[in-house]
Design a protein around this motif. Sequence first.
Motif, PDB file in Angstrom:
ATOM      1  N   ASN A  70      41.942  37.240  47.515  1.00  0.00           N
ATOM      2  CA  ASN A  70      42.919  38.034  46.786  1.00  0.00           C
ATOM      3  C   ASN A  70      42.286  39.373  46.405  1.00  0.00           C
ATOM      4  O   ASN A  70      41.365  39.424  45.586  1.00  0.00           O
ATOM      5  CB  ASN A  70      43.371  37.279  45.530  1.00  0.00           C
ATOM      6  CG  ASN A  70      44.494  37.988  44.790  1.00  0.00           C
ATOM      7  OD1 ASN A  70      44.757  39.164  45.014  1.00  0.00           O
ATOM      8  ND2 ASN A  70      45.147  37.269  43.901  1.00  0.00           N
ATOM      9  N   LEU A  71      42.774  40.451  46.982  1.00  0.00           N
ATOM     10  CA  LEU A  71      42.218  41.786  46.776  1.00  0.00           C
ATOM     11  C   LEU A  71      42.868  42.521  45.613  1.00  0.00           C
ATOM     12  O   LEU A  71      42.479  43.649  45.303  1.00  0.00           O
ATOM     13  CB  LEU A  71      42.391  42.612  48.051  1.00  0.00           C
ATOM     14  CG  LEU A  71      41.670  42.088  49.297  1.00  0.00           C
ATOM     15  CD1 LEU A  71      42.152  42.844  50.531  1.00  0.00           C
ATOM     16  CD2 LEU A  71      40.171  42.221  49.136  1.00  0.00           C
ATOM     17  N   GLY A  72      43.863  41.894  44.969  1.00  0.00           N
ATOM     18  CA  GLY A  72      44.576  42.589  43.915  1.00  0.00           C
ATOM     19  C   GLY A  72      45.551  43.607  44.479  1.00  0.00           C
ATOM     20  O   GLY A  72      45.788  43.695  45.685  1.00  0.00           O
ATOM     21  N   LEU A 297      39.826  39.294  36.594  1.00  0.00           N
ATOM     22  CA  LEU A 297      40.293  38.226  37.483  1.00  0.00           C
ATOM     23  C   LEU A 297      39.770  38.416  38.903  1.00  0.00           C
ATOM     24  O   LEU A 297      39.732  37.466  39.689  1.00  0.00           O
ATOM     25  CB  LEU A 297      41.826  38.197  37.507  1.00  0.00           C
ATOM     26  CG  LEU A 297      42.510  37.767  36.199  1.00  0.00           C
ATOM     27  CD1 LEU A 297      44.017  37.980  36.305  1.00  0.00           C
ATOM     28  CD2 LEU A 297      42.193  36.320  35.879  1.00  0.00           C
ATOM     29  N   ARG A 298      39.365  39.637  39.228  1.00  0.00           N
ATOM     30  CA  ARG A 298      38.775  39.907  40.542  1.00  0.00           C
ATOM     31  C   ARG A 298      37.631  38.942  40.849  1.00  0.00           C
ATOM     32  O   ARG A 298      37.459  38.501  41.992  1.00  0.00           O
ATOM     33  CB  ARG A 298      38.245  41.342  40.558  1.00  0.00           C
ATOM     34  CG  ARG A 298      37.449  41.715  41.797  1.00  0.00           C
ATOM     35  CD  ARG A 298      36.726  43.042  41.617  1.00  0.00           C
ATOM     36  NE  ARG A 298      37.621  44.075  41.172  1.00  0.00           N
ATOM     37  CZ  ARG A 298      38.450  44.743  41.967  1.00  0.00           C
ATOM     38  NH1 ARG A 298      38.480  44.466  43.253  1.00  0.00           N
ATOM     39  NH2 ARG A 298      39.223  45.681  41.488  1.00  0.00           N
ATOM     40  N   TYR A 299      36.846  38.626  39.826  1.00  0.00           N
ATOM     41  CA  TYR A 299      35.648  37.811  40.032  1.00  0.00           C
ATOM     42  C   TYR A 299      35.911  36.316  39.889  1.00  0.00           C
ATOM     43  O   TYR A 299      34.978  35.520  39.890  1.00  0.00           O
ATOM     44  CB  TYR A 299      34.547  38.272  39.072  1.00  0.00           C
ATOM     45  CG  TYR A 299      34.247  39.734  39.254  1.00  0.00           C
ATOM     46  CD1 TYR A 299      33.712  40.212  40.456  1.00  0.00           C
ATOM     47  CD2 TYR A 299      34.561  40.658  38.253  1.00  0.00           C
ATOM     48  CE1 TYR A 299      33.479  41.563  40.638  1.00  0.00           C
ATOM     49  CE2 TYR A 299      34.319  42.009  38.435  1.00  0.00           C
ATOM     50  CZ  TYR A 299      33.784  42.454  39.635  1.00  0.00           C
ATOM     51  OH  TYR A 299      33.559  43.797  39.820  1.00  0.00           O
ATOM     52  N   LYS A 300      37.189  35.965  39.797  1.00  0.00           N
ATOM     53  CA  LYS A 300      37.578  34.558  39.774  1.00  0.00           C
ATOM     54  C   LYS A 300      38.232  34.142  41.088  1.00  0.00           C
ATOM     55  O   LYS A 300      38.727  33.028  41.224  1.00  0.00           O
ATOM     56  CB  LYS A 300      38.509  34.283  38.597  1.00  0.00           C
ATOM     57  CG  LYS A 300      37.833  34.473  37.232  1.00  0.00           C
ATOM     58  CD  LYS A 300      38.794  34.239  36.093  1.00  0.00           C
ATOM     59  CE  LYS A 300      38.077  34.253  34.746  1.00  0.00           C
ATOM     60  NZ  LYS A 300      37.385  35.501  34.456  1.00  0.00           N
ATOM     61  N   GLN A 301      38.243  35.063  42.057  1.00  0.00           N
ATOM     62  CA  GLN A 301      38.840  34.775  43.357  1.00  0.00           C
ATOM     63  C   GLN A 301      37.818  34.086  44.262  1.00  0.00           C
ATOM     64  O   GLN A 301      36.618  34.306  44.130  1.00  0.00           O
ATOM     65  CB  GLN A 301      39.323  36.065  44.021  1.00  0.00           C
ATOM     66  CG  GLN A 301      40.203  36.927  43.135  1.00  0.00           C
ATOM     67  CD  GLN A 301      41.375  36.173  42.551  1.00  0.00           C
ATOM     68  OE1 GLN A 301      42.074  35.452  43.269  1.00  0.00           O
ATOM     69  NE2 GLN A 301      41.607  36.326  41.255  1.00  0.00           N
ATOM     70  N   VAL A 302      38.327  33.266  45.150  1.00  0.00           N
ATOM     71  CA  VAL A 302      37.460  32.572  46.110  1.00  0.00           C
ATOM     72  C   VAL A 302      37.928  32.903  47.520  1.00  0.00           C
ATOM     73  O   VAL A 302      39.101  33.185  47.769  1.00  0.00           O
ATOM     74  CB  VAL A 302      37.464  31.048  45.905  1.00  0.00           C
ATOM     75  CG1 VAL A 302      36.891  30.689  44.532  1.00  0.00           C
ATOM     76  CG2 VAL A 302      38.868  30.476  46.046  1.00  0.00           C
TER      77      VAL A 302
END
Length: 308
Positions: A70-72, A297-302
């Motif tokens: 997920n790139l936002g 939330l960027r750093y909660k993506q896998v």
Amino acid sequence: MENVEVSFITINYNSSNYTKSLLNSILLNTKGASYEVIVVDNASSEEDFKNLSAQCFWSESVKLIRSPINLGFAGGNMFGVSVAKGRYYFFINNDCELLNDAASIFKEFLTTHSTAALVTGSVLDKENRASSSYKQFPHIAKQLFGNSVQRLFSKRKFPSNKVKLEHPAQVEVISGSCMFFDAKVFCEIGGFDTVFFLYCEEEDISKRVWDQGGQVYFVPSARIFHASGGSSSQETSLEKEYYISYFHLLDKHYGKLGRGLLKLALFFKLLFRVFKRRSGLSIFASMLGGFAKKDSLRYKQVIKKDCF
């Protein structure tokens, strides 16, 4: 596809039914411009992606690309730009629907207004209101004294979004849900700042258009319905994400004194909310931590292996 005038770019994240409705409205209403539609899937679930894939085969003008993470908002749209061929970029949320040939209206407007670089239309909600079509950039006077006082000090007398505009007008910031760009200008200013994950991209890029000497317009004859919230959940985490982006916006566009005053105003605003809202204490605690980018939330993506 040759001689593409408009590249529609939209992001799907676990909301393929919204994307289907958007695609239908584009295919139905876009008559006066050659176009392509680029759908960026932002690492949705496999089930949602399969549903999306089935919809995207309806027309050869629709191109589906999938990101393994997920790139936002900013990153997803920049991924779409990487394959776009149009003279104009039409960034539109997937929970929107065109109500008329907005792309052709925007194209004509930019063609006849050489200094205009970025436009939006009447972005209507379920009550047929267009109050979210445009807004103002965060200003010190606005935060301390309100919109009316801020406009007294503004060099450009941008209209309030409470005023119903019947004719095209220059505005300060337009809705991120519907942004129609001259592709050349978009590329010259570097596109979206991908440090923003979900919020404040429109404030940042609208200001960068102004700073470069371009103009931002509201064109009311183009009509777009926006359902709002098609891909959103987890209210508290999203509110924190907004303030993380807001702090980045202030750090980027204000000097030490300006951003200090704006952050101080926010400090007291969130302090009062501690006693009024269930999430108030959690949000205020994040404020005390400076709304650190590491909590985005960027750093909660896998990374999803099945996307490859």
